[in-house]
Design an enzyme around this catalytic site. Structure first.
Site, PDB file in Angstrom:
ATOM      1  N   GLY A  10       2.935 -13.246  -3.962  1.00  0.00           N
ATOM      2  CA  GLY A  10       2.589 -12.542  -2.710  1.00  0.00           C
ATOM      3  C   GLY A  10       1.418 -13.205  -2.007  1.00  0.00           C
ATOM      4  O   GLY A  10       0.898 -14.241  -2.433  1.00  0.00           O
ATOM      5  N   LEU A  59       8.299  -4.269 -12.493  1.00  0.00           N
ATOM      6  CA  LEU A  59       7.475  -3.498 -13.440  1.00  0.00           C
ATOM      7  C   LEU A  59       8.197  -2.235 -13.920  1.00  0.00           C
ATOM      8  O   LEU A  59       7.790  -1.626 -14.915  1.00  0.00           O
ATOM      9  CB  LEU A  59       6.128  -3.138 -12.801  1.00  0.00           C
ATOM     10  N   SER A 124      -8.185  -0.908  -2.751  1.00  0.00           N
ATOM     11  CA  SER A 124      -8.296  -1.034  -1.293  1.00  0.00           C
ATOM     12  C   SER A 124      -9.342  -0.091  -0.737  1.00  0.00           C
ATOM     13  O   SER A 124      -9.535   1.008  -1.264  1.00  0.00           O
ATOM     14  CB  SER A 124      -6.931  -0.716  -0.666  1.00  0.00           C
ATOM     15  N   THR A 126      -9.009   1.637   1.575  1.00  0.00           N
ATOM     16  CA  THR A 126      -8.311   2.823   2.085  1.00  0.00           C
ATOM     17  C   THR A 126      -8.589   4.046   1.223  1.00  0.00           C
ATOM     18  O   THR A 126      -8.424   5.181   1.661  1.00  0.00           O
ATOM     19  CB  THR A 126      -6.791   2.525   2.176  1.00  0.00           C
ATOM     20  N   TYR A 149       0.480   5.276   0.173  1.00  0.00           N
ATOM     21  CA  TYR A 149       0.053   3.943  -0.308  1.00  0.00           C
ATOM     22  C   TYR A 149      -1.392   4.021  -0.800  1.00  0.00           C
ATOM     23  O   TYR A 149      -1.689   3.647  -1.942  1.00  0.00           O
ATOM     24  CB  TYR A 149       0.171   2.902   0.810  1.00  0.00           C
ATOM     25  N   LYS A 153      -3.276   3.754  -4.752  1.00  0.00           N
ATOM     26  CA  LYS A 153      -4.426   2.915  -5.132  1.00  0.00           C
ATOM     27  C   LYS A 153      -5.477   3.781  -5.816  1.00  0.00           C
ATOM     28  O   LYS A 153      -6.047   3.427  -6.848  1.00  0.00           O
ATOM     29  CB  LYS A 153      -5.028   2.238  -3.888  1.00  0.00           C
ATOM     30  N   ASN A 199       0.154  -5.125  10.464  1.00  0.00           N
ATOM     31  CA  ASN A 199      -1.277  -5.446  10.506  1.00  0.00           C
ATOM     32  C   ASN A 199      -1.611  -6.369  11.679  1.00  0.00           C
ATOM     33  O   ASN A 199      -0.758  -7.128  12.170  1.00  0.00           O
ATOM     34  CB  ASN A 199      -1.710  -6.089   9.186  1.00  0.00           C
ATOM     35  N   LEU A 200      -2.874  -6.323  12.075  1.00  0.00           N
ATOM     36  CA  LEU A 200      -3.319  -7.018  13.284  1.00  0.00           C
ATOM     37  C   LEU A 200      -3.092  -8.514  13.249  1.00  0.00           C
ATOM     38  O   LEU A 200      -2.470  -9.072  14.174  1.00  0.00           O
ATOM     39  CB  LEU A 200      -4.814  -6.732  13.517  1.00  0.00           C
ATOM     40  N   ARG A 292      -3.367   4.463  17.260  1.00  0.00           N
ATOM     41  CA  ARG A 292      -2.354   4.617  16.206  1.00  0.00           C
ATOM     42  C   ARG A 292      -2.770   5.782  15.315  1.00  0.00           C
ATOM     43  O   ARG A 292      -3.918   5.817  14.842  1.00  0.00           O
ATOM     44  CB  ARG A 292      -2.268   3.324  15.397  1.00  0.00           C
ATOM     45  N   PRO A 293      -1.866   6.751  15.050  1.00  0.00           N
ATOM     46  CA  PRO A 293      -2.243   7.896  14.203  1.00  0.00           C
ATOM     47  C   PRO A 293      -2.785   7.428  12.847  1.00  0.00           C
ATOM     48  O   PRO A 293      -2.237   6.518  12.238  1.00  0.00           O
ATOM     49  CB  PRO A 293      -0.917   8.644  14.019  1.00  0.00           C
TER      50      PRO A 293
HETATM   51  C1  WQD Z   1      -6.735  -3.369  12.016  1.00  0.00           C
HETATM   52  C2  WQD Z   1      -7.171  -2.947  13.411  1.00  0.00           C
HETATM   53  C3  WQD Z   1      -5.781  -1.240  14.377  1.00  0.00           C
HETATM   54  C4  WQD Z   1      -2.182  -3.748  14.685  1.00  0.00           C
HETATM   55  C5  WQD Z   1      -4.589  -1.669   6.686  1.00  0.00           C
HETATM   56  C6  WQD Z   1      -4.399  -0.798   5.487  1.00  0.00           C
HETATM   57  C7  WQD Z   1      -5.388  -1.188   4.411  1.00  0.00           C
HETATM   58  C8  WQD Z   1      -5.292  -2.664   4.125  1.00  0.00           C
HETATM   59  C9  WQD Z   1      -5.438  -3.497   5.386  1.00  0.00           C
HETATM   60  C10 WQD Z   1      -3.970  -3.024   2.150  1.00  0.00           C
HETATM   61  C11 WQD Z   1      -7.098  -1.437  13.634  1.00  0.00           C
HETATM   62  C12 WQD Z   1      -5.686  -2.541  15.178  1.00  0.00           C
HETATM   63  C13 WQD Z   1      -3.464  -3.289  14.415  1.00  0.00           C
HETATM   64  C14 WQD Z   1      -1.747  -3.886  16.037  1.00  0.00           C
HETATM   65  C15 WQD Z   1      -3.897  -3.106  16.773  1.00  0.00           C
HETATM   66  N1  WQD Z   1      -4.067  -2.974   3.487  1.00  0.00           N
HETATM   67  N2  WQD Z   1      -4.299  -2.973  15.458  1.00  0.00           N
HETATM   68  N3  WQD Z   1      -2.624  -3.551  17.039  1.00  0.00           N
HETATM   69  O1  WQD Z   1      -5.302  -0.373   9.405  1.00  0.00           O
HETATM   70  O2  WQD Z   1      -7.551  -1.552   9.051  1.00  0.00           O
HETATM   71  O3  WQD Z   1      -5.892  -1.492   7.206  1.00  0.00           O
HETATM   72  O4  WQD Z   1      -4.439  -3.024   6.321  1.00  0.00           O
HETATM   73  O5  WQD Z   1      -4.809  -2.800   1.334  1.00  0.00           O
HETATM   74  O6  WQD Z   1      -5.079  -0.454   3.250  1.00  0.00           O
HETATM   75  O7  WQD Z   1      -4.685   0.525   5.867  1.00  0.00           O
HETATM   76  O8  WQD Z   1      -5.450  -2.903   9.207  1.00  0.00           O
HETATM   77  O9  WQD Z   1      -4.532  -4.774  10.520  1.00  0.00           O
HETATM   78  O10 WQD Z   1      -3.281  -2.542  10.536  1.00  0.00           O
HETATM   79  O11 WQD Z   1      -5.464  -2.758  11.752  1.00  0.00           O
HETATM   80  O12 WQD Z   1      -4.666  -2.805  17.713  1.00  0.00           O
HETATM   81  O13 WQD Z   1      -0.586  -4.287  16.333  1.00  0.00           O
HETATM   82  O14 WQD Z   1      -6.285  -3.529  14.367  1.00  0.00           O
HETATM   83  O15 WQD Z   1      -5.824  -0.111  15.244  1.00  0.00           O
HETATM   84  O16 WQD Z   1      -8.187  -1.064  14.475  1.00  0.00           O
HETATM   85  P1  WQD Z   1      -6.086  -1.480   8.804  1.00  0.00           P
HETATM   86  P2  WQD Z   1      -4.596  -3.273  10.499  1.00  0.00           P
END
Ligand code: WQD
Length: 337
Positions: A10, A59, A124, A126, A149, A153, A199-200, A292-293
């Site tokens: 991964g 697993l 995480s 989270t 999720y 953790k 993710n962003l 985003r909720p």
């Molecule tokens: C980051 C920022 C969004 C997408 C998550 C999991 C966490 C960890 C990391 C595993 C936020 C904004 C995002 C988009 C946006 N994963 N955004 N447009 O939510 O901080 O954490 O990933 O361990 O457990 O919760 O990461 O990258 O989704 O968001 O504006 O298309 O980018 O609102 O502010 P997040 P993210």
């Protein structure tokens, strides 16, 4: 040390395998390839010159797991394997609890039956939920997770803490990641989310390489300098190196220890987007959309415990994170097959 790396093909697992080899360890990969591809093994061999032993095992397959432990005398385990999509976990809680909890319990049972007493667990930030002001410290309470999720953790942290309390030999280092991004500077391994990224960074990467039309910025009305969400982005190679440091710590200690792995710096969505524009050399189109909720405004680490206990601190900044992410995505638009 001979180390079983679950989820080792991964995103974070594969980068950790590289750093383990470079630190002189002997990794063995276990992965069910649900969220990664077998081609990663070739890429790892190109980067390191080593063909890492690989077991395609789930697993939940107790017999398959027993075979892996019967055939290898492991000194430690680094446990990445688990489903990790927040939104998917809300839609499929039973799948997430079975895979991330039952699967982990099978692993912990196999470790006990084979006398393996050191584990580094991929947790995480989270688990902090949204109750605390950043910078987040390890002693802050946990438990208000907002999705299955994150709850898996948290449950794994609690399970490993209880196992360590009952077994004086066990060492469990629980690493709470913040936002891992970037890719290996070779451009050979990186983040390959299935389908449309949640993710962003992987989303921005697909916009930057013309695979998606624009980025939706989820809200610009947060209480932050530019109104967009602030997070602690950490280069995946820095994060991988933290696991090598955690393994050394586990070798010399017993008990369970929770450690944040982040930079201690927060960057907003728009700051990241503009950093990415510098990395790719052109504008990245975006639209401001509703929040985003479940999102919180600000989340970043207090990284002092990792420095104190592991002697670990991050090296790479946002510029390198975006540069390396862009290189990998541009050179592997379809991911690794
Ligand atoms: C980051 C920022 C969004 C997408 C998550 C999991 C966490 C960890 C990391 C595993 C936020 C904004 C995002 C988009 C946006 N994963 N955004 N447009 O939510 O901080 O954490 O990933 O361990 O457990 O919760 O990461 O990258 O989704 O968001 O504006 O298309 O980018 O609102 O502010 P997040 P993210």
């Amino acid at each position: 040390m001979k180390v079983l790396v679950t989820g080792g093909t991964g995103f974070i697992g594969s980068h950790t395998v590289v750093e383990l080899l470079q630190a002189g360890h002997e990794p063995v990969i276990l992965d069910n390839l649900y969220n990664s591809s077998i081609g990663v093994l070739d890429r790892l061999e190109t980067i390191t010159g080593v063909r890492v032993p690989f077991y395609q095992v789930d697993l939940l397959d107790k017999e398959g797991l027993k075979k892996v432990f019967d055939e290898n005398d492991f000194d430690a385990v680094i446990h990445f394997a688990g489903y990790k999509a927040v939104g998917e976990s809300v839609a499929k809680p039973l799948v997430y609890y079975e895979n991330n909890i039952t699967g982990s319990l099978n692993l912990y049972r196999a470790m006990k039956e084979h006398g393996v007493s050191r584990i580094v667990f991929s947790s995480s930030a989270t688990v902090y939920g949204g109750d605390f002001e950043s910078p987040l410290k390890e002693e802050f309470g946990t438990g208000t997770t907002t999705n299955p999720y994150g709850t898996t953790k948290l449950f794994n942290e609690r399970i490993l803490t209880d196992l360590a309390a009952a077994d004086q030999e066990l060492s469990a280092v629980l690493l709470r990641y913040f936002n891992p991004i970037g890719a290996h500077p070779s451009g050979l391994i990186g983040e390959m989310p299935n389908g449309i990224p949640n993710n962003l960074l992987p989303y921005i990467a697909k916009v930057a390489t013309g695979q998606l039309p624009y980025l939706s910025v989820f809200g610009d009305d947060y209480d932050t300098p530019d109104g967009t969400g602030v997070r602690d982005y950490i280069h995946v190679v820095d994060l991988a190196r933290a696991h090598v440091a955690a393994l050394s710590y586990a070798e010399g200690h017993t008990g369970a220890e929770v450690i944040n792995i982040g930079t201690g710096n927060g960057y907003s969505v728009l700051e990241i987007l503009h950093a990415y524009e510098k990395a790719c050399g052109h504008e990245i189109p975006y639209k401001i959309c509703p929040r985003r909720p479940g999102d919180i405004a600000v989340c970043y680490a207090d990284p002092s415990k990792a420095k104190e206990l592991l002697g670990f601190s991050t090296v790479y900044g946002v510029e390198e994170m975006c540069r390396d992410s862009y290189r990998f995505t541009k050179e592997n638009p379809e991911g690794i097959l």
